[in-house]
Design an enzyme around this catalytic site. Structure first.
Site, PDB file in Angstrom:
ATOM      1  N   ASP A 177      44.477  43.205  35.668  1.00 60.31           N
ATOM      2  CA  ASP A 177      43.729  42.233  36.463  1.00 60.31           C
ATOM      3  C   ASP A 177      44.729  41.491  37.340  1.00 60.31           C
ATOM      4  O   ASP A 177      45.545  40.716  36.831  1.00 60.31           O
ATOM      5  CB  ASP A 177      43.003  41.229  35.556  1.00 60.31           C
ATOM      6  CG  ASP A 177      41.854  41.874  34.771  1.00 60.31           C
ATOM      7  OD1 ASP A 177      41.903  43.104  34.563  1.00 60.31           O
ATOM      8  OD2 ASP A 177      40.913  41.153  34.384  1.00 60.31           O
ATOM      9  N   LYS A 213      36.760  41.081  40.890  1.00 57.69           N
ATOM     10  CA  LYS A 213      36.530  40.075  39.854  1.00 57.69           C
ATOM     11  C   LYS A 213      36.505  38.709  40.510  1.00 57.69           C
ATOM     12  O   LYS A 213      37.279  38.447  41.426  1.00 57.69           O
ATOM     13  CB  LYS A 213      37.662  40.201  38.820  1.00 57.69           C
ATOM     14  CG  LYS A 213      37.688  39.163  37.732  1.00 57.69           C
ATOM     15  CD  LYS A 213      38.800  39.490  36.709  1.00 57.69           C
ATOM     16  CE  LYS A 213      39.046  38.319  35.767  1.00 57.69           C
ATOM     17  NZ  LYS A 213      40.166  38.572  34.849  1.00 57.69           N
ATOM     18  N   LYS A 242      33.240  42.139  38.122  1.00 57.84           N
ATOM     19  CA  LYS A 242      33.471  41.347  36.913  1.00 57.84           C
ATOM     20  C   LYS A 242      33.436  39.862  37.233  1.00 57.84           C
ATOM     21  O   LYS A 242      34.380  39.325  37.797  1.00 57.84           O
ATOM     22  CB  LYS A 242      34.831  41.725  36.310  1.00 57.84           C
ATOM     23  CG  LYS A 242      35.217  40.890  35.084  1.00 57.84           C
ATOM     24  CD  LYS A 242      36.544  41.338  34.497  1.00 57.84           C
ATOM     25  CE  LYS A 242      37.036  40.351  33.437  1.00 57.84           C
ATOM     26  NZ  LYS A 242      38.386  40.709  32.945  1.00 57.84           N
TER      27      LYS A 242
END
Lengths: 315, 477
Positions: A152, A215, A251
């Site tokens: 991430d 995300k 996400k």
């Protein structure tokens, strides 16, 4: 410049062409977008569908701990919870992944071996992203070398807001390359992007540069994930697939705490991007406290009674 | 993965529908003197809900007389602040009974509970609150220092927003000091009768509000009654014209809110996702039973494919079915007759060569249903682009320049509403100035508010309802 084989790579041929492309994306009307999200949030989900949604939401969770005070012990207990979220009920599904800081990746990998649960690590100078590219790449390589199969990363919001889209693009592309086969989730930190137009542009930028997931947030900035922002990102992945054939995951992370909220997100996935995204491969929740509420709701549906916080495990 | 939403039906236990209803005259429910009876049905199931009295001439006469007496003896003499108190009380009771009224409206009308609960009833209560506030401030409304009421108002309302149209009519009339005789549509009388009970609950003086039920004959008798000072009608242009003819040469004042064939104009720089929502809301809201519905979509030619693809994709997620399911987006067509009319005009569209498309959707076996429908390859010369269909049927046309958009949008006998979708503020303002429509929505559609005047140009009628302008229709100015 890093070469990527992503679709529409030609739009990143120059800073000017990339800027033209991103500014040419359809705008987002704030009032309309928020009304639509509010309408989706008002869907009434009853027992049968709720049961299905709660299990799906559990399977989509990236169980996360990103605190300075994290210890190997805490990560180990989180991993145990990821495997058996509800020790009293073997039918309870396991979560999708554990998300930790890079130095704790080896602990998580060892704990999760054989479980099928992914290990995600926030690399690239999390959470602000304000380090040199070399440091970010090294951070990423370390995490992957330690066994993380999902990375991430955060984008450089400073560069994005300054209009230097190409710099952001190249950093994402470089980190994607450094991540190798690991899945790259690109954190846009939408709370700092301020407008929905920027959210849409940053989403496309991340997808063009090779991100596998987009995300919302680090969880360190308020507001973190919101339903309208997630809806805009879902529209972006839907449009990106229509344009390129490539499917990207979404996400939302931070601030999603209740089963009710999680169900609202699933409804939004279902009605904006479509049911193709209703799988842990394509939609994740970045959350730590959400899981316990899902478990409490799940227990209630199984027994007909509300239990209390002592009937689910603390991390 | 498929994520089906289990049925989420709203409970009907909160409503109590009586087997038969009389007329509400002089504060009491009475049987008809010379009328007949008819039945009101649930359009989603075709089940009979109640037997309703059709008021005959002497019933209408009693109602008008009761309104006259109440006007002369009580309502016009009341202190304005006292009138306001009654209206505030009614507004509060409506808000308190909102769930019951929403369920009743959905049962009788076929509209989704989501809309009756979240749109209709809150607006009904808001209208009463808004005009309650005006009751003692009429001298500041811009119609002179001491504007006077007109007297007895005859009001005839349609079936698409039964209680909301009642509120649009009754709230300003009472605030200005008039008394009313209102005739709801024959297919949707139940919430008006529930409103009659609310008037009793609010201790409204007898005769201030009278409700006479019935069909066209009752409406005609009421409108033509010599004892009324004011006629207010919302409904079809055809009936509106007949009313205009019948009151011509009499001292009666008239306001008419009639049909529409609104253009919803989407420019190539529009926020596409929100424009698609606006198109859906423009024509599929309330099953398209909206006089200001955006039934003609004008899309800039270079954005046509993108908008059409997005719109089709969006329509596949529209949920059609049981109006009482909280997840239903599109409910039942109000009556068999209306369904027949929609079918007929859609057939005309096909035979004129337009391309018809509907998303795959299962319609219930019983009840009156029509799938959301799009027509492409439509031109200005097609009947479906000119006539009001009053159903979930959208005609899609294209344009190339803003001037052409204005020309096509204005090229209609109607002029009730229009929508403009663009990111460019200057274009919104210039379009709004050029469009011959009473309401122009910018980057939204079908939004209503008691403070905002509503009404049309040309065959869409005359007069305004809502806002300060709405007072004018009930004052002697």
């Amino acid at each position: 410049m890093t070469t990527v084989t992503s679709p529409l790579a030609e739009v990143a041929a120059s800073a000017a062409s990339l800027r033209r492309f991103l500014r040419g994306l359809p705008g987002v009307d704030q009032v309309g977008a928020e009304q639509r999200a509010a309408m989706l949030a008002s869907r009434s989900i009853k027992t049968d569908s709720k049961r299905q949604a709660i299990d799906l939401a559990i399977r989509m969770i990236d169980l996360t701990t990103l605190e300075g005070q994290d210890t190997p012990g805490k990560v180990r207990s989180l991993c145990a919870k990821a495997r058996h979220p509800d020790p009293s009920d073997p039918t309870c599904p396991q979560v999708a992944a554990i998300c930790v800081y890079p130095d704790l990746v080896p602990v998580a990998v060892a704990e999760l071996r054989g479980s099928g649960i992914h290990t995600a690590s926030v690399a690239s100078g999390f959470p602000s992203g304000r380090t040199s590219l070399e440091v970010k790449l090294e951070d990423t390589r370390n995490a992957v070398a330690a066994g993380a199969d999902e990375v991430d990363m955060v984008i450089d919001r400073g560069a994005f807001l300054a209009g230097d889209y190409l710099k952001v693009y190249e950093q994402i592309a470089a980190i994607k390359q450094a991540a190798g086969t690991a899945h790259l989730k690109v954190i846009l930190e939408t709370g700092e992007l301020a407008t929905y137009d920027n959210v849409r542009r940053a989403s496309w930028l991340a997808m063009l540069a090779g991100g596998d997931f987009i995300k919302t947030s680090t969880g360190k900035v308020a507001p973190a994930a919101t339903l309208p922002v997630t809806m805009i990102m879902l529209e972006a992945v839907r449009d990106f697939r229509a344009a390129t054939g490539k499917q990207i995951g979404v996400k939302p992370a931070g601030g999603i705490r209740t089963a009710k909220d999680a169900i609202r997100y699933l409804v939004t996935v279902n009605e904006s991007a479509g049911p193709d995204w209703l799988e842990p491969d394509w939609f994740r929740f970045g959350a730590s406290s959400l899981l316990n509420d899902l478990l409490l709701q799940r227990q209630r549906m199984a027994t007909g009674h509300y239990s209390g916080p002592d009937y689910v495990t603390v991390d | 993965m498929r994520f089906d939403y289990a049925p989420a039906p709203e409970s009907t236990a909160i409503v109590d529908i009586r087997p038969s209803y009389g007329l509400f005259i002089n504060g009491e429910f009475t049987g008809g003197k010379d009328g007949s009876v008819f039945k009101t049905v649930n359009p989603a199931t075709e089940e009979v809900l109640a037997e309703i009295t059709a008021a005959g001439p002497s019933d209408v006469d009693s109602a008008v007389k009761a309104a006259r007496v109440a006007y002369d003896k009580v309502w016009s003499r009341l202190k304005p602040a006292e009138r306001g108190k009654y209206l505030f009380r009614i507004a509060r009771i409506i808000a308190e009974r909102s769930r019951e009224l929403a369920v009743l409206e959905s049962i009788d009308n076929g509209k989704p509970i989501r809309e009756s609960r979240d749109v209709d009833i809150p607006l009904v209560s808001a209208h009463f609150f808004y005009y309650a506030g005006w009751a003692d401030k009429l001298s500041y409304a811009g119609f002179g220092p001491d504007p006077k009421p007109l007297g007895v108002a005859a009001q005839v309302i349609p079936w698409n927003f039964p209680l909301l149209m009642l509120a649009w009519k009754i709230a300003p009339a009472l605030a200005c000091g008039n008394t009313v005789v209102l005739k709801p549509a024959e297919t949707t009388p139940l919430t008006a009768l529930a409103f009659a009970e609310i008037c009793q609950q609010a201790d409204l003086p007898p005769g201030v509000v009278n409700i006479v039920t019935g069909a066209g004959d009752t409406g005609r008798t009421l409108v033509e009654h010599a004892g009324v000072d004011k006629v207010a009608f919302t409904g079809s242009t055809e009936v509106g014209k007949a009313i205009a003819r019948s009151v011509a040469g009499t001292p009666k004042k008239v306001t008419l809110e009639l049909g529409g064939k609104a253009a919803n104009i989407v420019f190539d720089d529009a926020p596409v996702d929100q424009a698609v929502e606006g198109i859906v809301n423009g024509i599929f809201f309330n099953q398209g039973h909206v006089c200001c519905a955006g039934s003609r979509l004008l899309v800039q030619e270079n954005a046509y494919d993108e908008v059409l693809d997005s719109l089709k994709r969006r329509l596949t997620t529209l949920r059609v079915g049981d109006p009482l399911d909280k997840n239903t987006d599109v409910g039942a067509i109000n009556s068999a007759a209306q369904l027949e009319k929609i079918r007929e005009l859609s057939q005309v569209g096909e035979s004129e060569g337009a391309q018809r498309w509907s998303p795959p959707c299962e319609l219930p076996d019983r009840g009156f249903w029509f799938a959301p429908t799009l027509f492409t390859d439509v031109t200005q010369a097609h009947r479906i682009a000119r006539e009001e269909i009053f159903g979930p049927v959208l005609s899609i046309l294209t344009f190339r320049t803003p001037a052409e958009a204005v020309e096509k949008a204005n090229n209609t006998p109607y002029g009730l509403s229009a929508g403009v979708w663009t990111e460019k503020g200057s274009r919104i303002l210039s379009m709004a100035n050029k469009l011959r429509a009473g309401v122009v929505w910018a980057n939204t559609f079908n939004k209503f508010d008691p403070t905002s005047p509503f009404g049309g140009y040309k065959e869409s009628g005359y007069g305004r309802e809502g806002g300060r302008h709405g007072l004018e229709a009930y004052l002697n100015v």
